[in-house]
Design an enzyme around this catalytic site. Structure first.
Site, PDB file in Angstrom:
ATOM      1  N   TYR A   1       3.533   6.769   9.970  1.00 39.31           N
ATOM      2  CA  TYR A   1       2.722   5.605   9.602  1.00 39.31           C
ATOM      3  C   TYR A   1       3.578   4.502   8.974  1.00 39.31           C
ATOM      4  CZ  TYR A   1      -1.473   2.987   8.479  1.00 39.31           C
ATOM      5  OH  TYR A   1      -2.435   2.003   8.434  1.00 39.31           O
TER       6      TYR A   1
ATOM      7  N   PRO B   1      -4.910   0.621  18.750  1.00 38.87           N
ATOM      8  CA  PRO B   1      -4.605   0.084  17.416  1.00 38.87           C
ATOM      9  C   PRO B   1      -4.621   1.104  16.278  1.00 38.87           C
ATOM     10  CG  PRO B   1      -6.798  -0.580  18.121  1.00 38.87           C
ATOM     11  CD  PRO B   1      -6.156   0.069  19.301  1.00 38.87           C
TER      12      PRO B   1
ATOM     13  N   LYS C   1       0.471   0.116  15.042  1.00 38.09           N
ATOM     14  CA  LYS C   1       1.866   0.064  15.494  1.00 38.09           C
ATOM     15  C   LYS C   1       2.198  -1.121  16.404  1.00 38.09           C
ATOM     16  CE  LYS C   1       3.573   3.545  13.415  1.00 38.09           C
ATOM     17  NZ  LYS C   1       3.610   2.961  12.095  1.00 38.09           N
TER      18      LYS C   1
ATOM     19  N   TYR D   1      -9.550   5.244   6.942  1.00 40.74           N
ATOM     20  CA  TYR D   1      -9.797   5.610   8.337  1.00 40.74           C
ATOM     21  C   TYR D   1     -10.906   6.659   8.330  1.00 40.74           C
ATOM     22  CZ  TYR D   1      -5.437   3.336   9.881  1.00 40.74           C
ATOM     23  OH  TYR D   1      -4.446   2.435  10.162  1.00 40.74           O
TER      24      TYR D   1
ATOM     25  N   HIS E   1       0.847  -1.200   0.000  1.00 45.59           N
ATOM     26  CA  HIS E   1       0.000   0.000   0.000  1.00 45.59           C
ATOM     27  C   HIS E   1       0.879   1.245   0.000  1.00 45.59           C
ATOM     28  CE1 HIS E   1      -4.150  -1.666   1.320  1.00 45.59           C
ATOM     29  NE2 HIS E   1      -3.515  -2.510   0.536  1.00 45.59           N
TER      30      HIS E   1
HETATM   31  P1  FAD Z   1       1.042 -11.407  21.856  1.00 39.17           P
HETATM   32  O1  FAD Z   1       0.635 -11.501  20.442  1.00 39.17           O
HETATM   33  O2  FAD Z   1       0.006 -11.022  22.858  1.00 39.17           O
HETATM   34  O3  FAD Z   1       1.682 -12.809  22.253  1.00 39.17           O
HETATM   35  C1  FAD Z   1       1.960 -13.160  23.582  1.00 39.17           C
HETATM   36  C2  FAD Z   1       1.848 -14.657  23.746  1.00 39.17           C
HETATM   37  O4  FAD Z   1       2.198 -15.001  25.079  1.00 39.17           O
HETATM   38  C3  FAD Z   1       0.444 -15.173  23.516  1.00 39.17           C
HETATM   39  O5  FAD Z   1       0.460 -16.219  22.590  1.00 39.17           O
HETATM   40  C4  FAD Z   1      -0.021 -15.606  24.892  1.00 39.17           C
HETATM   41  O6  FAD Z   1      -0.905 -16.711  24.841  1.00 39.17           O
HETATM   42  C5  FAD Z   1       1.299 -15.975  25.551  1.00 39.17           C
HETATM   43  N1  FAD Z   1       1.239 -15.903  27.016  1.00 39.17           N
HETATM   44  C6  FAD Z   1       0.591 -15.008  27.794  1.00 39.17           C
HETATM   45  N2  FAD Z   1       0.768 -15.284  29.076  1.00 39.17           N
HETATM   46  C7  FAD Z   1       1.556 -16.378  29.153  1.00 39.17           C
HETATM   47  C8  FAD Z   1       2.090 -17.137  30.220  1.00 39.17           C
HETATM   48  N3  FAD Z   1       1.821 -16.816  31.492  1.00 39.17           N
HETATM   49  N4  FAD Z   1       2.852 -18.196  29.934  1.00 39.17           N
HETATM   50  C9  FAD Z   1       3.135 -18.523  28.630  1.00 39.17           C
HETATM   51  N5  FAD Z   1       2.649 -17.840  27.578  1.00 39.17           N
HETATM   52  C10 FAD Z   1       1.878 -16.784  27.829  1.00 39.17           C
HETATM   53  N6  FAD Z   1      -2.094  -4.260  16.511  1.00 39.17           N
HETATM   54  C11 FAD Z   1      -2.194  -3.652  15.358  1.00 39.17           C
HETATM   55  O7  FAD Z   1      -1.177  -3.132  14.871  1.00 39.17           O
HETATM   56  N7  FAD Z   1      -3.403  -3.639  14.697  1.00 39.17           N
HETATM   57  C12 FAD Z   1      -4.532  -4.264  15.209  1.00 39.17           C
HETATM   58  O8  FAD Z   1      -5.582  -4.264  14.614  1.00 39.17           O
HETATM   59  C13 FAD Z   1      -4.450  -4.895  16.449  1.00 39.17           C
HETATM   60  N8  FAD Z   1      -5.530  -5.506  17.010  1.00 39.17           N
HETATM   61  C14 FAD Z   1      -5.395  -6.109  18.229  1.00 39.17           C
HETATM   62  C15 FAD Z   1      -6.507  -6.729  18.837  1.00 39.17           C
HETATM   63  C16 FAD Z   1      -6.395  -7.335  20.099  1.00 39.17           C
HETATM   64  C17 FAD Z   1      -7.589  -7.986  20.745  1.00 39.17           C
HETATM   65  C18 FAD Z   1      -5.137  -7.320  20.756  1.00 39.17           C
HETATM   66  C19 FAD Z   1      -4.992  -7.983  22.127  1.00 39.17           C
HETATM   67  C20 FAD Z   1      -4.042  -6.728  20.134  1.00 39.17           C
HETATM   68  C21 FAD Z   1      -4.170  -6.107  18.885  1.00 39.17           C
HETATM   69  N9  FAD Z   1      -3.068  -5.485  18.238  1.00 39.17           N
HETATM   70  C22 FAD Z   1      -3.193  -4.872  17.068  1.00 39.17           C
HETATM   71  C23 FAD Z   1      -1.782  -5.468  18.797  1.00 39.17           C
HETATM   72  C24 FAD Z   1      -0.894  -6.569  18.213  1.00 39.17           C
HETATM   73  O9  FAD Z   1      -1.685  -7.681  17.895  1.00 39.17           O
HETATM   74  C25 FAD Z   1       0.122  -6.868  19.260  1.00 39.17           C
HETATM   75  O10 FAD Z   1       0.905  -5.700  19.432  1.00 39.17           O
HETATM   76  C26 FAD Z   1       0.993  -8.064  18.948  1.00 39.17           C
HETATM   77  O11 FAD Z   1       0.235  -9.242  19.013  1.00 39.17           O
HETATM   78  C27 FAD Z   1       2.150  -8.127  19.944  1.00 39.17           C
HETATM   79  O12 FAD Z   1       2.806  -9.337  19.819  1.00 39.17           O
HETATM   80  P2  FAD Z   1       3.455 -10.020  21.074  1.00 39.17           P
HETATM   81  O13 FAD Z   1       4.097 -11.253  20.555  1.00 39.17           O
HETATM   82  O14 FAD Z   1       4.251  -9.024  21.827  1.00 39.17           O
HETATM   83  O15 FAD Z   1       2.237 -10.381  22.045  1.00 39.17           O
HETATM   84  C1  DHB Z   2      -5.807  -2.992  10.829  1.00 34.89           C
HETATM   85  C2  DHB Z   2      -5.754  -2.718  12.156  1.00 34.89           C
HETATM   86  C3  DHB Z   2      -5.327  -1.483  12.563  1.00 34.89           C
HETATM   87  O1  DHB Z   2      -5.241  -1.185  13.866  1.00 34.89           O
HETATM   88  C4  DHB Z   2      -4.965  -0.511  11.672  1.00 34.89           C
HETATM   89  O2  DHB Z   2      -4.588   0.702  12.105  1.00 34.89           O
HETATM   90  C5  DHB Z   2      -4.995  -0.801  10.344  1.00 34.89           C
HETATM   91  C6  DHB Z   2      -5.428  -2.051   9.920  1.00 34.89           C
HETATM   92  C7  DHB Z   2      -6.279  -4.322  10.383  1.00 34.89           C
HETATM   93  O3  DHB Z   2      -6.622  -5.147  11.236  1.00 34.89           O
HETATM   94  O4  DHB Z   2      -6.353  -4.547   9.175  1.00 34.89           O
END
Ligand code: FAD
Ligand code: DHB
Length: 388
Positions: A383, A292, A296, A200, A72
């Site tokens: 962005y 979100p 980021k 957006y 994009h």
């Molecule tokens: P996570 O993906 O949370 O992974 C952490 C892992 O650790 C999980 O698999 C969990 O099960 C495991 N864990 C937790 N506790 C324990 C424990 N005690 N023992 C062992 N394992 C454990 N970001 C965007 O940019 N756009 C979005 O649209 C967006 N939507 C989101 C929607 C939701 C509901 C959430 C929660 C987050 C969203 N995010 C979004 C943020 C993005 O998904 C996260 O920043 C990203 O997943 C971070 O990755 P991570 O590996 O740090 O954490």
């Molecule tokens: C999506 C999620 C976001 O938070 C964003 O800023 C842009 C796209 C997505 O899930 O596609």
């Protein structure tokens, strides 16, 4: 059992770190509380920056991403029914890629299985011990048995609700937090996206976002109250809430259909400082959360992993602790800038207050954003991702 780096959490941060360390001959074991299927069922981020793309390539699992990811060059912002485009390409020379977190996670899981590196799924009661000493270790329960994993270092990649950050003595950590009084209700559907680029939407009824996963799969979000129950949102109600927030063209092009996933995510800004405690290093959502809006969260998790993987490689290959000693400071410098951008974009686009002065401030700032090349460039730079 013994390993060099014990990684808690098999989300994108943990899996990416594990893959990069393995490439450099550094032993690691991942402990994950959930099953692999559950981890893959979570629909989250959709937009990745170049730095994240590069890291996935460096981890050796980028083939499917390059084949299926959508480049994009710009984004659209719709204000009260009128759409404006901001070109990343023209303003920064860069682009972003639309490729779902679920796909990245799957690619990383497949990559890890291919190299035979150990991941313990359904690892319960993970506990961290002696993080400030020379011999840290992790205990957990799996297959009905108690286990102990000895290691040199622990990487806490276990997300916001994980155990790693909670294992730190309260006087060693400072938390900075802002909770927003709203959430995002998201729907995934096998329908073609309304537009080739993300839209957006700022609207008096509330924020909306039209995103996608592929030319045949759409992801939509609408702003909702924190009190909402996803059960109260049959598909029909979701589409009826979304439609009036869109511009005429998008409304006409909108193809509705059954949802294949629907969930509510609360909006929060959170940073824990520092990100290192003795031999424990936090990375990704374990250390910080962004709302979100700026897409980021996943990208920040990847940038932490970049700093941390380089620091571990330096420690084992060059016998230097310089990278480990600077990890927290370097990661946080980038984290705070992404926190600022996500907070700013959230405050700009959502219906946060009934105060008409604040609403006028949003409209004035949006008008300035579209008219000023300096302001659009600042938006585009943030962005697509700030440099390291
Ligand atoms: P996570 O993906 O949370 O992974 C952490 C892992 O650790 C999980 O698999 C969990 O099960 C495991 N864990 C937790 N506790 C324990 C424990 N005690 N023992 C062992 N394992 C454990 N970001 C965007 O940019 N756009 C979005 O649209 C967006 N939507 C989101 C929607 C939701 C509901 C959430 C929660 C987050 C969203 N995010 C979004 C943020 C993005 O998904 C996260 O920043 C990203 O997943 C971070 O990755 P991570 O590996 O740090 O954490
Ligand atoms: C999506 C999620 C976001 O938070 C964003 O800023 C842009 C796209 C997505 O899930 O596609």
């Amino acid at each position: 059992m013994r390993t060099q780096v014990a990684i808690i959490g098999a989300g994108p941060a943990g899996l990416l770190l594990g893959q990069l360390l393995h490439k450099h001959g550094i032993d690691n074991v991942i402990l994950e509380r959930q099953t692999g299927e559950y981890v893959l069922s979570r629909i989250r981020a959709g937009v990745i920056e170049k730095v994240c793309i590069d890291l996935i390539d460096e981890a050796g699992v980028g083939a499917r991403m390059h084949q299926d990811g959508l480049i994009h060059d710009g984004v659209q912002i719709c204000v009260d029914g009128v759409r404006h485009r901001i070109s990343f390409k023209d303003l920064t020379g860069k682009s972003v890629m639309v490729y779902g977190q679920t796909e990245i996670t799957k690619d990383l899981m497949d990559g890890r299985a291919a190299i035979g590196a150990p991941t313990v799924y359904a690892a319960y009661d993970v506990a961290l011990h002696n993080i400030f000493g020379e011999t840290p270790h992790v205990t957990y329960r799996a297959d009905g048995k108690n286990h102990e994993l000895q290691c040199d270092f622990i990487a806490g990649c276990d997300g916001f609700h994980g155990i790693s950050r909670k294992s730190v003595p309260p006087n060693a950590i400072t938390a900075h937090e802002r909770v927003y009084p709203l959430g995002w209700l998201g729907v995934l559907s096998d329908t073609p996206p309304v537009s080739e680029e993300l839209i957006y939407v700022h609207h008096p009824l509330g924020f909306a976002l039209c995103s996608m996963r592929s030319p045949t799969r759409s992801r939509y979000y609408i702003q909702c109250s924190l009190a909402e129950d996803v059960e109260a949102w049959p598909d029909e109600r979701f589409w009826e809430e979304l439609k009036p927030r869109l511009d005429d063209e998008a409304r006409e092009r909108l193809v509705t259909g059954p949802s294949i996933e629907k969930s509510i995510a609360p909006l929060r800004s959170f940073v824990a400082e520092p990100m290192r405690f003795g031999r424990l290093f936090l990375a990704g959502d374990a250390a910080h959360i962004v709302p979100p809006t700026g897409a980021k969260g996943l990208n920040l998790a990847a940038s932490d992993v970049r700093y941390l993987s380089h620091a571990f490689i330096e420690h084992y290959k060059e016998k230097s602790n310089a990278g480990l000693d600077r990890y927290s400071e370097r990661a946080l410098a980038r984290v705070w800038k992404a926190e600022r951008f996500s907070w700013w974009m959230t405050m700009l686009l959502h219906k946060i207050s009934d105060n008409t002065f604040e609403q006028k401030m949003q409209l004035a700032e949006l008008d300035y954003l579209f008219r000023s090349k300096a302001a659009s460039t600042a938006f585009a730079e943030n962005y697509v991702g700030l440099p390291y």
